[in-house]
Scaffold this active site. Structure first.
Site, PDB file in Angstrom:
ATOM      1  N   GLY A 171       0.846  -1.193   0.000  1.00  0.00           N
ATOM      2  CA  GLY A 171       0.000   0.000   0.000  1.00  0.00           C
ATOM      3  C   GLY A 171       0.882   1.244   0.000  1.00  0.00           C
ATOM      4  N   GLY A 172       0.335   2.303   0.583  1.00  0.00           N
ATOM      5  CA  GLY A 172       1.080   3.569   0.624  1.00  0.00           C
ATOM      6  C   GLY A 172       2.364   3.456   1.415  1.00  0.00           C
ATOM      7  N   GLY A 406      25.401  11.416 -28.923  1.00  0.00           N
ATOM      8  CA  GLY A 406      24.811  12.025 -27.721  1.00  0.00           C
ATOM      9  C   GLY A 406      25.305  11.342 -26.461  1.00  0.00           C
ATOM     10  CB  ALA A 407      26.048   7.806 -25.696  1.00  0.00           C
TER      11      ALA A 407
HETATM   12  C1  HXC Z   1      -4.134  -3.978  11.913  1.00  0.00           C
HETATM   13  C2  HXC Z   1      -3.064  -5.871  11.232  1.00  0.00           C
HETATM   14  C3  HXC Z   1      -2.833  -5.298   9.968  1.00  0.00           C
HETATM   15  C4  HXC Z   1      -3.308  -3.975   9.725  1.00  0.00           C
HETATM   16  C5  HXC Z   1      -1.975  -7.264   9.991  1.00  0.00           C
HETATM   17  N1  HXC Z   1      -2.526  -7.086  11.198  1.00  0.00           N
HETATM   18  N2  HXC Z   1      -2.164  -6.185   9.219  1.00  0.00           N
HETATM   19  N3  HXC Z   1      -3.701  -5.205  12.195  1.00  0.00           N
HETATM   20  N4  HXC Z   1      -3.944  -3.355  10.735  1.00  0.00           N
HETATM   21  N5  HXC Z   1      -3.086  -3.374   8.562  1.00  0.00           N
HETATM   22  C6  HXC Z   1      -2.515  -8.025  12.317  1.00  0.00           C
HETATM   23  C7  HXC Z   1      -3.384  -9.248  12.091  1.00  0.00           C
HETATM   24  O1  HXC Z   1      -4.700  -8.977  12.507  1.00  0.00           O
HETATM   25  C8  HXC Z   1      -2.700 -10.257  12.992  1.00  0.00           C
HETATM   26  O2  HXC Z   1      -3.080 -10.019  14.317  1.00  0.00           O
HETATM   27  C9  HXC Z   1      -1.249  -9.896  12.888  1.00  0.00           C
HETATM   28  O3  HXC Z   1      -1.202  -8.544  12.424  1.00  0.00           O
HETATM   29  C10 HXC Z   1      -0.481 -10.742  11.907  1.00  0.00           C
HETATM   30  O4  HXC Z   1      -1.188 -10.761  10.682  1.00  0.00           O
HETATM   31  P1  HXC Z   1      -1.460 -12.113   9.881  1.00  0.00           P
HETATM   32  O5  HXC Z   1      -2.432 -11.808   8.828  1.00  0.00           O
HETATM   33  O6  HXC Z   1      -1.762 -13.212  10.843  1.00  0.00           O
HETATM   34  O7  HXC Z   1      -0.009 -12.393   9.287  1.00  0.00           O
HETATM   35  P2  HXC Z   1       0.377 -12.975   7.872  1.00  0.00           P
HETATM   36  O8  HXC Z   1      -0.417 -14.202   7.574  1.00  0.00           O
HETATM   37  O9  HXC Z   1       1.869 -13.093   7.887  1.00  0.00           O
HETATM   38  O10 HXC Z   1      -0.028 -11.858   6.796  1.00  0.00           O
HETATM   39  C11 HXC Z   1       0.573 -10.606   6.794  1.00  0.00           C
HETATM   40  C12 HXC Z   1      -0.160  -9.615   5.852  1.00  0.00           C
HETATM   41  C13 HXC Z   1      -1.667  -9.590   6.237  1.00  0.00           C
HETATM   42  C14 HXC Z   1       0.011 -10.094   4.426  1.00  0.00           C
HETATM   43  C15 HXC Z   1       0.501  -8.267   6.014  1.00  0.00           C
HETATM   44  O11 HXC Z   1      -1.781  -9.410   7.629  1.00  0.00           O
HETATM   45  C16 HXC Z   1      -2.403  -8.506   5.551  1.00  0.00           C
HETATM   46  O12 HXC Z   1      -2.759  -8.661   4.385  1.00  0.00           O
HETATM   47  N6  HXC Z   1      -2.683  -7.428   6.268  1.00  0.00           N
HETATM   48  C17 HXC Z   1      -3.480  -6.354   5.764  1.00  0.00           C
HETATM   49  C18 HXC Z   1      -2.712  -5.558   4.757  1.00  0.00           C
HETATM   50  C19 HXC Z   1      -3.434  -4.312   4.361  1.00  0.00           C
HETATM   51  O13 HXC Z   1      -4.385  -4.400   3.557  1.00  0.00           O
HETATM   52  N7  HXC Z   1      -3.079  -3.175   4.960  1.00  0.00           N
HETATM   53  C20 HXC Z   1      -3.649  -1.933   4.696  1.00  0.00           C
HETATM   54  C21 HXC Z   1      -3.044  -1.434   3.427  1.00  0.00           C
HETATM   55  S1  HXC Z   1      -3.574   0.156   3.035  1.00  0.00           S
HETATM   56  P3  HXC Z   1      -3.028 -11.126  15.429  1.00  0.00           P
HETATM   57  O14 HXC Z   1      -3.690 -10.511  16.615  1.00  0.00           O
HETATM   58  O15 HXC Z   1      -3.740 -12.313  14.876  1.00  0.00           O
HETATM   59  O16 HXC Z   1      -1.586 -11.413  15.695  1.00  0.00           O
HETATM   60  C22 HXC Z   1      -2.352   1.101   3.593  1.00  0.00           C
HETATM   61  C23 HXC Z   1      -2.562   2.525   3.320  1.00  0.00           C
HETATM   62  C24 HXC Z   1      -1.355   3.285   3.697  1.00  0.00           C
HETATM   63  O17 HXC Z   1      -1.433   0.667   4.142  1.00  0.00           O
HETATM   64  C25 HXC Z   1      -1.431   4.592   2.996  1.00  0.00           C
HETATM   65  C26 HXC Z   1      -0.267   5.430   3.324  1.00  0.00           C
HETATM   66  C27 HXC Z   1      -0.255   6.634   2.431  1.00  0.00           C
END
Ligand code: HXC
Length: 519
Positions: A171-172, A406-407
């Site tokens: 993501g971001g 040019g290079a």
């Molecule tokens: C809150 C989160 C989280 C998130 C993971 N966790 N991502 N909690 N916010 N974004 C937590 C899970 O609930 C879990 O909690 C623990 O972290 C581990 O995650 P798992 O899924 O069990 O781990 P894994 O299987 O290794 O997968 C990792 C992952 C997946 C691929 C990163 O967690 C995932 O897809 N997360 C969401 C990604 C996402 O969509 N993020 C937002 C993107 S938008 P527990 O309690 O079970 O340990 C963004 C915008 C930013 O980032 C913009 C900036 C400009």
């Protein structure tokens, strides 16, 4: 409570904080072949040098029952320590706490060390392992990211910024590393993308794995987002330490001077026969680099990306130097969009951080064709020209063989403020290669010859006439565009002498708000 108990409480709290999201999640992190945030910092820094900050910070979120789940330090470990005795500021996202996802307080912790790094003029190293924005926090997380981005931008060109990607970075969140000077990824567990495979599938229908979308191979070889690809985290931290050894602490300092045991006047006989007699045959420019630098040590940046140009750091008589070199072994060393961008960014980094630049030239020209034109070779080539022309650090250029069109101008020629421009006797400095030139100049005459044998003879004669006149360094030297023609085996000594003579160089560009490099 008695004072002794207060001390004990503190010790207990510290032990608790160091467990992050708890033993189970630490075990799960290890099971994935990953280290924890604190283990990573310990591997990276000089032993015992880490001073942690903000260990007692917790998140302030009351959504989705999060107030009942708090971890000391929240999802990032921050502080400072030393690498080879020099202070650096670090932050390492802790995947065991909410998947290292970014909360408002995490952003504040990261910003604090970035501000300290700026105030103190020290490099900042970020270790990324995070699920992105903390979903429960909503917009405060987005604001937190932007606070970090702004600091990345303001720190750019002031202190070196290095990003290690030791887990997800999606993501971001990808934009903070992208704004830093160097990005490093591991072969496993490390991935970066703006939108993940699931979103890609739903929006475009493309079925692609995490690895194929944003793994280390993709970013080190195809996109160029990553400057270093390493096998594992241990190798990654060693790479960061090595990289820093070539860099100054900030833009007002010089890189550390290293004691040089390699004789500065070491003659390298192999260089006299390095360039093949046949101008169409390749050779490996890395052999030239290894032969001339101190102890043969060269740290290549972007090793797997745009391999027709080589960029990296080495030392000459102990002085850290950036090297840019065409690679005849890959696509004949031609300049294209990717190689131009790669080298331009490298030259600008060196210039920002007072690292002299050595350019080794063997370039047949820009890659022709609609593919490159449509991709904007004009703008990308201009980037490299801009970078060289703008750079005020000492610049030494050696033309080994081809330097056409040019290079020739782009590759740090004299008129782009090259300080010392030398050539080997094998250099060919001209507007274009002989075959192309004769086709343009003699096209009508050639067409008028009907006998094929006579035609071939005429072309051969004209080509050799052209080569004699132009495929050498002497015409350029006669105008002073080449300062000297040097014996190849003496190249190391001549480079060291040139950079020694440039140590006191002072050039200031015209005052302006900022330039408008053709992005
Ligand atoms: C809150 C989160 C989280 C998130 C993971 N966790 N991502 N909690 N916010 N974004 C937590 C899970 O609930 C879990 O909690 C623990 O972290 C581990 O995650 P798992 O899924 O069990 O781990 P894994 O299987 O290794 O997968 C990792 C992952 C997946 C691929 C990163 O967690 C995932 O897809 N997360 C969401 C990604 C996402 O969509 N993020 C937002 C993107 S938008 P527990 O309690 O079970 O340990 C963004 C915008 C930013 O980032 C913009 C900036 C400009």
């Amino acid at each position: 409570m008695e004072n002794q108990q207060k001390v004990k409480n503190l010790i207990d709290l510290r032990v608790k904080a160091k467990l992050g999201g708890g033993e189970k999640r630490i075990a799960s992190q290890h099971a994935k072949g990953k280290f924890t945030a604190r283990e990573r910092i310990d591997m990276l820094l000089d032993e015992g040098s880490f001073e942690e900050l903000d260990m007692f910070v917790t998140h302030r979120c009351y959504n989705f029952g999060l107030e009942k789940e708090k971890y000391l330090g929240d999802g990032v470990v921050t502080g400072h320590g030393t690498i080879d005795g020099r202070t650096v500021y670090v932050f390492a996202q802790d995947f065991t706490v909410f998947g290292g996802s970014l909360s408002e307080t995490m952003a504040l912790k990261i910003c604090k060390v970035m501000d300290m790094a700026m105030k103190m003029g020290c490099p900042v190293i970020g270790i990324n392992d995070s699920g992105g924005a903390r979903i429960q926090e909503g917009v405060t997380s987005l604001a937190g990211y932007a606070e970090i981005f702004e600091r990345n931008i303001l720190a750019s060109g002031v202190i070196p910024q290095i990003s290690a990607i030791f887990g997800p970075c999606a993501g971001g969140a990808v934009y903070s590393p992208a704004l830093t000077d160097f990005v490093l990824m591991t072969e496993q567990n490390s991935y970066m993308f703006v939108t993940g495979p699931k979103v890609v599938k739903s929006v475009t229908g493309e079925d692609i794995s995490t690895e194929d979308l944003g793994g280390a191979d993709v970013h080190a070889g195809k996109s160029g987002v990553s400057h270093f690809k390493v096998e594992n985290e241990e190798e990654g931290v060693l790479m960061i330490r090595k990289l820093l050894s070539y860099l100054p602490q900030n833009n007002l300092e010089e890189a550390p001077l290293v004691d040089c045991k390699d004789p500065i006047d070491r003659l390298e006989d192999s260089l006299n026969t390095m360039v093949p007699d046949n101008p169409n045959l390749p050779y490996d420019m890395k052999n030239v680099i290894h032969a001339i630098v101190d102890n043969g040590e060269f740290l290549e940046v972007h090793r797997h990306y745009a391999r027709n140009i080589i960029c990296g750091f080495a030392r000459f008589n102990g002085v850290s130097t950036g090297i840019v070199a065409n690679q005849p072994n890959f696509l004949a060393g031609v300049l294209d969009c990717d190689s131009s961008r790669k080298a331009a960014r490298f030259v600008r980094f060196c210039d920002a951080f007072n690292i002299p630049v050595l350019t080794l030239v063997d370039v047949p020209g820009f890659l022709p064709g609609s593919g490159q034109e449509y991709a904007g070779i004009i703008t990308h080539g201009a980037k490299l020209m801009f970078a060289y022309g703008e750079a005020t650090v000492p610049k030494v250029t050696i033309t080994l063989r081809k330097s056409y069109g040019g290079a020739h101008d782009v590759m740090s020629c004299k008129q782009l403020r090259g300080d010392f421009n030398y050539a080997w006797p094998t250099a060919e400095i001209a507007v274009m290669g002989a075959a192309g030139a004769i086709e343009v100049l003699e096209g009508r005459a050639i067409a008028g010859i009907s006998d094929p044998e006579e035609k071939a003879k005429y072309i051969t004669e004209k080509v050799s006439e052209y080569n004699e006149k132009f495929a050498n360094p002497y015409q350029a030297a006669s105008y002073g565009y080449i300062d000297d023609i040097i014996e190849p085996r003496n190249t190391r000594f001549r480079i060291i002498r040139a950079f020694q003579a440039l140590q006191t160089k002072k050039v200031v560009n015209p005052l302006k708000k900022h330039c408008n490099i053709p992005l």
